[in-house]
Design an enzyme around this catalytic site. Structure first.
Site, PDB file in Angstrom:
ATOM      1  CG  ASP A   1      -2.160   0.908   0.946  1.00 10.19           C
ATOM      2  OD1 ASP A   1      -2.103   1.727  -0.001  1.00 10.19           O
ATOM      3  OD2 ASP A   1      -3.147   0.811   1.691  1.00 10.19           O
TER       4      ASP A   1
HETATM    5  C1  BGC Z   1      -4.985   3.253   0.062  1.00 13.22           C
HETATM    6  C2  BGC Z   1      -5.021   2.251  -1.080  1.00 13.22           C
HETATM    7  C3  BGC Z   1      -4.818   2.944  -2.386  1.00 13.22           C
HETATM    8  C4  BGC Z   1      -3.528   3.738  -2.341  1.00 13.22           C
HETATM    9  C5  BGC Z   1      -3.264   4.528  -3.599  1.00 13.22           C
HETATM   10  C6  BGC Z   1      -3.765   4.142   0.009  1.00 13.22           C
HETATM   11  O1  BGC Z   1      -3.855   5.167   0.941  1.00 13.22           O
HETATM   12  O2  BGC Z   1      -5.020   2.568   1.293  1.00 13.22           O
HETATM   13  O3  BGC Z   1      -6.231   1.560  -1.069  1.00 13.22           O
HETATM   14  O4  BGC Z   1      -4.851   2.033  -3.446  1.00 13.22           O
HETATM   15  O5  BGC Z   1      -3.579   4.674  -1.275  1.00 13.22           O
HETATM   16  O6  BGC Z   1      -4.126   5.602  -3.689  1.00 13.22           O
END
Ligand code: BGC
Length: 791
Positions: A261
């Site tokens: 993530d």
């Molecule tokens: C989120 C993810 C997301 C990523 C990119 C993170 O803060 O938890 O679900 O895909 O950001 O935006």
């Protein structure tokens, strides 16, 4: 750039051999916010990835402008932390895309085929934009309705979650666009989400929190899996060798790519060693840390090459499937969004006021700003800039006949200087209306990523006004937009409740279709609605403290917990009404002796006994009692969504692999089928199971718990092969007859002290260490042999 032919052919060996360490590290570290690294020298282009779970959020500056770090981090935080309806403010330049129903809405369709259609539509939109990897679906278990990201996630049940996710992934990947199944694992709350340690016992992990991932991966093989932000049982998820190695790779055989993530990795060398291949987004510091670790030998060349290979494979798949420039049809996708919204709406209460007759001559007061500006999605990285938005009021007017007198009133406002006047106006209108439609919503600012909700109420002022109006006008229909379960203090006084969750840009049309009966509602809840927050099974341990969040309810998550404690929910898991009636009859099983490796087919007759065509979500649960492992009173094991014309009957079959009836035995470290009688029950919800059939599970493996030196004698005595070995040992060791040895065994049934101490004290036998180890080894062998013979 001309892509390297070896890359396209999947011949990675020479490519990897000709890369420098820096190039390899670049490849496993991403480029800026949304791309993999380009290595022009070797003909390796970047591919684009972006969010999200129910729509494509394409940031023009960040992707087309190739915006570098720093700038992009500020933009990233503004997106993640933005609050609902602030879309335009937060996003800057962004391409519009279809905003489909969010996870907590679309899941209520219980329709794997529909999920597939939605996935395929998302895939086409990605193709137009040149996106090779979509960062979704998100499928964490909705352990508490307060969870900030509940609106993106599907259910409190892992079987339903896994099957729906597989439908979406298969649809998406069928269009040549990869999925990222996220967030692996146990990101069930937004509170301190990158540092909180989710402390979950292994059985709950295997049966609840990991099971949906396991099912989805087994049925759809997503190109990537995204690790979660949190710590899991003491180890950061993105750096967790047990989670990413033992479980994901070894037990499940997953061979795709693991991506972090965004900024979820804290120790890059540890994450690569654990199997988190790709670090996103690009971070100079983490790249340097990795180079240093490689030079120091704490990350091996083989480990690095394996992850490089996985990135190359991802890039290859995206390149060979790319259809950039292809256009998706906005109107068709909007119509799909509306259809999915209609299929997913759950009718929670109806005293007969619905469906509305478009040709009646009635005065309808429509109250609430949501009628004109509906809340169609939660906030956070998933938020999509819709191509268009159906306003419920406009759609209701389109379907209404000329004699429906429809007037709209704002009703609520969070601006306290306006609230009283608006409420008074709405109350006056409601008094003289034949029917009141009130659009209720939850609190802005607590509807998405970055923070959990504070309570289960509607936004300030709304519950009170609904209660007041319902007392004055019994023909009040409440239409709800909310991320997850709410409480309904006014429920007894209203005539009907239409639950939409956050159902995307077609919500207005979907609601109008349901209100007028153009669509017969068929959605069913995928979570339990509690009567009060304290009834939620994980209530006492939520949200943790001092960076530790103990999942104290274990496997008793959602309905499993309500059923076990006999807690009356507001609405049970699986519940939803229709404008027609269904009856269930004539259940039959194709076999009643169930063995591991087989499957059992349950069939029954479903009849639409009402006057309208409709769809029913028939649900199959297993009930067990008195088996070796404690189990919830019932668990979902299958479902079918069936369309029936008025008066039509259909024979429905649901097939369940017997292995899906197993439980995870933590002492044996494997899944085991418990012996004994079970009931397979079929019906309309988890609390309405009209049909039941008995079967018997026959298992050899895992029948007995392991016998250790401090095991109480009773467990050895109730285990025939172990008992035989122990008796023979006593015969030989004490030179007694079989009958005498048996008598000695019987004397020890009531001891709570360990096996060997019991016999030592009771009969003054001295056991040497060798004796003890030999007997235990012989017992283990005899139990294994017995299992082999029985199988
Ligand atoms: C989120 C993810 C997301 C990523 C990119 C993170 O803060 O938890 O679900 O895909 O950001 O935006």
């Amino acid at each position: 750039m001309q892509a390297n032919p070896d890359l396209i052919a999947g011949e990675f060996d020479t490519l990897i051999a000709s890369m420098t360490v820096e190039e390899k590290v670049a490849l496993v570290s991403g480029r800026h916010m949304w791309k993999t690294a380009e290595i022009a020298r070797l003909g390796i282009p970047s591919i684009i990835m972006t969010d999200g779970t129910y729509g494509v959020r394409y940031s023009i500056d960040q992707i087309d402008g190739d915006q570098p770090g720093g700038q992009d981090f500020a933009a990233f935080l503004s997106v993640v932390n933005q609050k609902a309806n602030g879309v335009q403010v937060a996003f800057g330049a962004i391409n519009s895309a279809t905003c489909f129903p969010n996870g907590s809405s679309v899941a209520c369709s219980w329709d794997v085929g529909l999920m597939h259609e939605m996935g395929a539509a998302l895939g086409k939109e990605c193709q137009e934009l040149g996106v090779g990897l979509l960062l979704g679906p998100g499928i964490n278990i909705r352990r508490t309705p307060l969870g900030g990201r509940s609106y993106e996630y599907y259910s409190e049940d892992p079987l339903l979650t896994g099957d729906l996710a597989a439908g979406l992934i298969n649809g998406l990947q069928g269009q040549g666009v990869g999925a990222s199944l996220k967030h692996f694992a146990c990101n069930n709350s937004e509170i301190e989400r990158t540092s909180m340690d989710s402390l979950v016992e292994e059985r709950a992990l295997r049966e609840i929190y990991l099971r949906g991932f396991e099912r989805a991966i087994g049925q759809s093989n997503p190109w990537t899996v995204m690790t979660s932000y949190n710590v899991l049982n003491g180890v950061q998820a993105a750096e967790n060798p047990w989670l990413l190695g033992d479980v994901l790779r070894d037990d499940w055989g997953y061979d795709g790519l693991v991506v972090s993530d965004w900024h979820g990795i804290k120790d890059r060398p540890a994450s690569l060693n654990a199997g988190n291949d790709l670090d996103m987004p690009e971070s100079g510091k983490r790249k340097q840390d990795l180079i240093t670790a490689i030079e120091a030998g704490t990350v091996s060349a083989e480990t690095l090459d394996l992850s490089v290979r996985r990135v190359l494979e991802l890039v290859r798949k995206a390149l060979i499937n790319s259809r950039k420039g292809e256009k998706f049809d906005r109107a068709t996708h909007h119509a799909l969004a509306r259809r999915i919204a209609g299929e997913s709406i759950v009718l929670l209460k109806n005293d007969g006021v619905l469906p509305l007759d478009p040709n009646a001559s009635l005065k309808i007061a429509v109250i609430g700003g949501g009628a004109e500006e509906p809340v169609i999605q939660g906030s956070g990285c998933a938020t999509t800039l819709p191509t268009q938005v159906d306003a419920p009021l406009a759609e209701i007017r389109k379907l209404a006949g000329v004699n429906l007198d429809i007037r709209a009133y704002q009703g609520f406002s969070e601006d306290l200087s306006l609230a009283a006047d608006l409420a008074d106006e709405a109350v006056e209108a409601a008094k003289s209306a034949d029917i009141v439609l009130i659009f209720g919503t939850t609190e802005v600012g607590y509807d998405g990523e970055g923070s959990d909700r504070r309570n289960l109420s509607l936004a300030p002022g709304q519950d009170g006004l609904i209660a007041e109006i319902a007392r004055l006008n019994p023909r009040t229909v409440v239409v709800l937009s909310n991320p997850d379960a709410i409480t309904m203090p006014w429920l007894d006084d209203v005539a009907a409740v239409v639950e939409t969750f956050f159902s995307g840009q077609g919500m207005g049309g979907g609601v109008a279709d349901v209100l007028f009966g153009a669509v017969n509602p068929s959605g069913k809840l995928t979570v339990t609605f509690p009567r009060k927050l304290g009834d939620v099974p994980g209530f006492l341990s939520y949200p943790g403290e001092n960076r530790r969040h103990i999942y104290g309810e274990g496997i008793f998550v959602g309905y499993r917990g309500y059923d076990a404690r006999e807690t009356e929910p507001l609405f049970p898991f699986g519940f939803g009404l229709s404008y027609t009636d269904f009856t269930y009859s004539d259940i039959a099983l194709d076999k009643t002796e169930l063995r591991s490796g087989d499957s059992v087919t349950v069939s029954f007759t479903l009849t639409n006994t009402g006057a309208r065509a409709g769809k029913e979500v028939a649900q199959l649960y297993v009930e067990r009692s008195g088996q070796r492992h404690a189990t919830p009173p019932r668990e979902l094991k299958g479902f079918a969504k069936v369309a029936l014309a008025a008066g039509e009957s259909q024979r429905v079959t649901i097939t369940v692999p017997v292995d899906d009836l197993r439980v995870y035995d933590t002492s044996l470290g494997c899944w085991v089928l418990d012996n004994g009688a079970i009931a397979l029950k079929v019906g309309a919800s988890s609390r309405d199971l009209a049909l039941s059939a008995e079967a018997n599970c026959v298992a050899a493996e895992g029948r007995y718990r392991p016998i250790l030196r401090d095991t109480q004698p009773i467990f050895m005595l109730n285990n025939p092969p172990a008992r035989r070995v122990f008796r023979q040992f006593l015969e030989a060791r004490l030179n007694v007859s079989e009958r005498e040895a048996e008598g000695m065994l019987e004397h020890c049934t009531n001891s709570f002290i360990g096996l060997f101490t019991t016999f030592e004290r009771r009969f003054r036998i001295q056991f040497s260490e060798d004796d003890i180890e030999r007997v235990l080894a012989d017992i283990e062998q005899a139990v294994a042999e017995d299992a082999r013979v029985q199988a």
